[in-house]
Scaffold this motif. Structure first.
Motif, PDB file in Angstrom:
ATOM      1  N   TYR A  82      21.638  41.281   7.738  1.00 10.80           N
ATOM      2  CA  TYR A  82      21.734  42.095   6.566  1.00 10.80           C
ATOM      3  C   TYR A  82      22.558  41.303   5.494  1.00 10.80           C
ATOM      4  N   ASN A  83      23.782  40.862   5.924  1.00  9.02           N
ATOM      5  CA  ASN A  83      24.707  40.386   5.134  1.00  9.02           C
ATOM      6  C   ASN A  83      24.148  39.403   4.461  1.00  9.02           C
ATOM      7  N   ARG A  84      23.494  38.540   4.850  1.00  9.55           N
ATOM      8  CA  ARG A  84      22.735  37.025   4.218  1.00  9.55           C
ATOM      9  C   ARG A  84      21.890  37.376   3.455  1.00  9.55           C
ATOM     10  N   LEU A  85      20.904  38.244   3.736  1.00 14.13           N
ATOM     11  CA  LEU A  85      19.967  38.844   2.921  1.00 14.13           C
ATOM     12  C   LEU A  85      20.689  39.612   1.436  1.00 14.13           C
ATOM     13  N   ALA A  86      21.655  40.291   1.831  1.00  9.42           N
ATOM     14  CA  ALA A  86      22.217  40.799   0.439  1.00  9.42           C
ATOM     15  C   ALA A  86      22.932  39.976  -0.245  1.00  9.42           C
ATOM     16  N   SER A  87      23.551  39.035   0.451  1.00 11.16           N
ATOM     17  CA  SER A  87      24.234  37.844  -0.630  1.00 11.16           C
ATOM     18  C   SER A  87      23.223  37.081  -1.317  1.00 11.16           C
ATOM     19  N   TYR A  88      22.124  36.860  -0.741  1.00 13.15           N
ATOM     20  CA  TYR A  88      21.141  36.319  -1.513  1.00 13.15           C
ATOM     21  C   TYR A  88      20.626  37.139  -2.748  1.00 13.15           C
ATOM     22  N   MET A  89      20.229  38.228  -2.444  1.00  9.54           N
ATOM     23  CA  MET A  89      19.930  39.250  -3.356  1.00  9.54           C
ATOM     24  C   MET A  89      20.969  39.442  -4.611  1.00  9.54           C
ATOM     25  N   THR A  90      22.310  39.627  -4.182  1.00 11.72           N
ATOM     26  CA  THR A  90      23.330  39.698  -5.345  1.00 11.72           C
ATOM     27  C   THR A  90      23.837  38.533  -5.742  1.00 11.72           C
ATOM     28  N   GLY A  91      23.865  37.417  -5.149  1.00 12.62           N
ATOM     29  CA  GLY A  91      24.286  36.305  -5.532  1.00 12.62           C
ATOM     30  C   GLY A  91      26.026  36.154  -5.441  1.00 12.62           C
ATOM     31  N   HIS A  92      26.398  37.070  -4.587  1.00  9.53           N
ATOM     32  CA  HIS A  92      27.587  36.918  -4.122  1.00  9.53           C
ATOM     33  C   HIS A  92      27.870  37.043  -2.621  1.00  9.53           C
ATOM     34  N   LYS A  93      28.855  36.492  -2.029  1.00  7.22           N
ATOM     35  CA  LYS A  93      28.988  36.471  -0.642  1.00  7.22           C
ATOM     36  C   LYS A  93      29.361  38.005  -0.010  1.00  7.22           C
ATOM     37  N   VAL A  94      28.441  38.491   0.737  1.00 10.51           N
ATOM     38  CA  VAL A  94      28.673  39.881   1.433  1.00 10.51           C
ATOM     39  C   VAL A  94      29.061  39.539   2.732  1.00 10.51           C
ATOM     40  N   GLU A  95      30.330  40.275   3.226  1.00  7.23           N
ATOM     41  CA  GLU A  95      30.873  39.826   4.197  1.00  7.23           C
ATOM     42  C   GLU A  95      30.458  40.946   5.472  1.00  7.23           C
ATOM     43  N   ASP A  96      30.434  42.312   4.669  1.00  7.82           N
ATOM     44  CA  ASP A  96      30.139  43.578   5.673  1.00  7.82           C
ATOM     45  C   ASP A  96      29.273  44.522   4.944  1.00  7.82           C
ATOM     46  N   LEU A  97      27.887  44.534   4.982  1.00  9.30           N
ATOM     47  CA  LEU A  97      27.311  45.223   3.937  1.00  9.30           C
ATOM     48  C   LEU A  97      27.264  46.661   4.427  1.00  9.30           C
ATOM     49  N   THR A  98      27.412  46.960   5.879  1.00  7.73           N
ATOM     50  CA  THR A  98      27.226  48.240   6.358  1.00  7.73           C
ATOM     51  C   THR A  98      28.532  49.099   6.649  1.00  7.73           C
ATOM     52  N   SER A  99      29.816  48.276   6.490  1.00  5.63           N
ATOM     53  CA  SER A  99      30.954  49.050   6.752  1.00  5.63           C
ATOM     54  C   SER A  99      31.154  50.311   6.080  1.00  5.63           C
ATOM     55  N   GLY A 100      31.557  51.332   6.492  1.00  9.89           N
ATOM     56  CA  GLY A 100      31.623  52.726   6.047  1.00  9.89           C
ATOM     57  C   GLY A 100      33.285  52.833   5.802  1.00  9.89           C
ATOM     58  N   PHE A 101      34.131  51.872   5.937  1.00  8.93           N
ATOM     59  CA  PHE A 101      35.685  52.183   5.631  1.00  8.93           C
ATOM     60  C   PHE A 101      35.799  51.298   4.284  1.00  8.93           C
ATOM     61  N   ARG A 102      35.990  52.041   3.232  1.00 11.43           N
ATOM     62  CA  ARG A 102      36.208  51.331   1.964  1.00 11.43           C
ATOM     63  C   ARG A 102      37.230  52.201   1.043  1.00 11.43           C
ATOM     64  N   ALA A 103      37.518  51.506   0.053  1.00 11.52           N
ATOM     65  CA  ALA A 103      38.468  51.975  -0.971  1.00 11.52           C
ATOM     66  C   ALA A 103      37.723  51.885  -2.275  1.00 11.52           C
ATOM     67  N   VAL A 104      37.679  52.896  -3.233  1.00  5.53           N
ATOM     68  CA  VAL A 104      36.995  52.778  -4.384  1.00  5.53           C
ATOM     69  C   VAL A 104      37.548  53.494  -5.488  1.00  5.53           C
ATOM     70  N   ARG A 105      37.326  52.691  -6.871  1.00  6.96           N
ATOM     71  CA  ARG A 105      37.618  53.715  -7.769  1.00  6.96           C
ATOM     72  C   ARG A 105      36.630  54.628  -8.153  1.00  6.96           C
ATOM     73  N   ALA A 106      37.012  56.165  -7.933  1.00  9.02           N
ATOM     74  CA  ALA A 106      36.406  57.263  -8.196  1.00  9.02           C
ATOM     75  C   ALA A 106      35.226  57.273  -9.519  1.00  9.02           C
ATOM     76  N   GLU A 107      35.936  57.047 -10.377  1.00  8.64           N
ATOM     77  CA  GLU A 107      34.895  56.884 -11.713  1.00  8.64           C
ATOM     78  C   GLU A 107      33.598  56.059 -11.549  1.00  8.64           C
ATOM     79  N   LYS A 108      33.769  54.769 -11.106  1.00  3.69           N
ATOM     80  CA  LYS A 108      32.941  53.936 -10.976  1.00  3.69           C
ATOM     81  C   LYS A 108      31.868  54.200  -9.896  1.00  3.69           C
TER      82      LYS A 108
END
Length: 285
Positions: free
Chosen positions: A129-155
């Protein structure tokens, strides 16, 4: 520091919540903690309330993604930290995620390191999944399915309408952030083995993750999918034409069909790109 909310989706996780909530309140006293009880049949909501967290209950199980959306709508903080209730995520890693976010990123994902996967099969699936998502987005995706993350709420709330109700929310939000041009970073973490039985089914949810990647890919970068398919059909048609020309000196219906299919597929990609451009222009207005 921006105000912070911690959102924890939970379904029948009363046993693990006691330790997790005690740890969180000792590390981050006074922080808003929201436990979204996704139709639990145990004391998940009661445990949340007795440990000072805000409990939001679903009358029946709607899915992990639905719980995430409920938590995001309820959270009052400018920054939201999402984490699992099953004991996999260490609250001590939260300050590192926030420090990385403070460097100017819009989302920081806790990237599970080697040895953190629940099984070899799931580890291989996540690598794919990480390799495929990296191709689709054009950016390196290190962990596509991790549920542990911090985000800016508005975005994060900009993409609530895209998030599925199942376990594919990390996949969708990661690819959406990349394709929208928001800054995403990864912070190495070690995820412990979950306590209790997992609600994820590898075959069912794995197929769903794969479909989500293609869905988001066609929404944000259609030519990443259509162009390779069109090229493959064109090369196949040319190869077949070369074979039939050398063997029977004919241009066959199969070659004509493949050439036509490659042109149609490529044109569908171009039209999809134009639709995507119009969608962004309408949003900017």
């Amino acid at each position: 520091m921006p105000s912070l909310s911690i959102v924890i989706p939970a379904r029948n996780e009363a046993k693990t919540l006691v330790q997790l909530l005690s740890h969180l309140t000792s590390i981050l006293p006074g922080v808003e903690i929201i436990v979204v009880d996704d139709g639990s049949t145990d004391d998940t909501a009661v445990i949340a309330l007795t440990h000072g967290a805000k409990a939001v209950r679903h009358p029946y199980s709607k899915g992990n993604g639905a719980a995430i959306k409920t938590g995001a709508r309820t959270a009052g903080g400018e920054v939201i930290v999402f984490m699992d209730a099953d004991g996999q995520h260490d609250p001590m890693d939260i300050p590192r995620l926030l420090a990385k976010l403070d460097e100017g990123y819009d989302m920081v994902v806790g990237a599970r390191q080697r040895g953190s996967q629940a099984s070899v099969g799931r580890g291989l699936a996540n690598h794919f999944y990480n390799r495929l998502a990296s191709y689709m987005t054009g950016h390196k995706v290190e962990d596509l399915t991790s549920g542990f993350r911090a985000v800016r709420a508005e975005k994060f709330r900009e993409f609530l309408y895209l998030l599925p109700n199942g376990f594919s929310y990390p996949t969708t939000i990661t690819m959406a952030f990349f394709r929208a041009g928001y800054s995403v970073a990864y912070e190495p973490i070690h995820a412990a083995r979950r306590i209790g039985k997992s609600h994820i089914r590898l075959l069912r949810d794995g197929t769903r993750f794969l479909l989500i990647i293609f869905k988001i890919g066609t929404l944000f970068s259609p030519m990443k999918l259509f162009a390779p398919v069109a090229l493959a059909m064109f090369l196949l048609a040319t190869g077949w034409y070369g074979y039939t020309y050398l063997s029977i000196r004919r241009f066959t219906n199969m070659s004509a069909l493949l050439y036509t299919g490659s042109v149609i597929t490529f044109m569908m990609g171009l039209i999809s790109e134009q639709i995507t451009a119009l969608m962004y222009r309408d949003e900017e207005r």
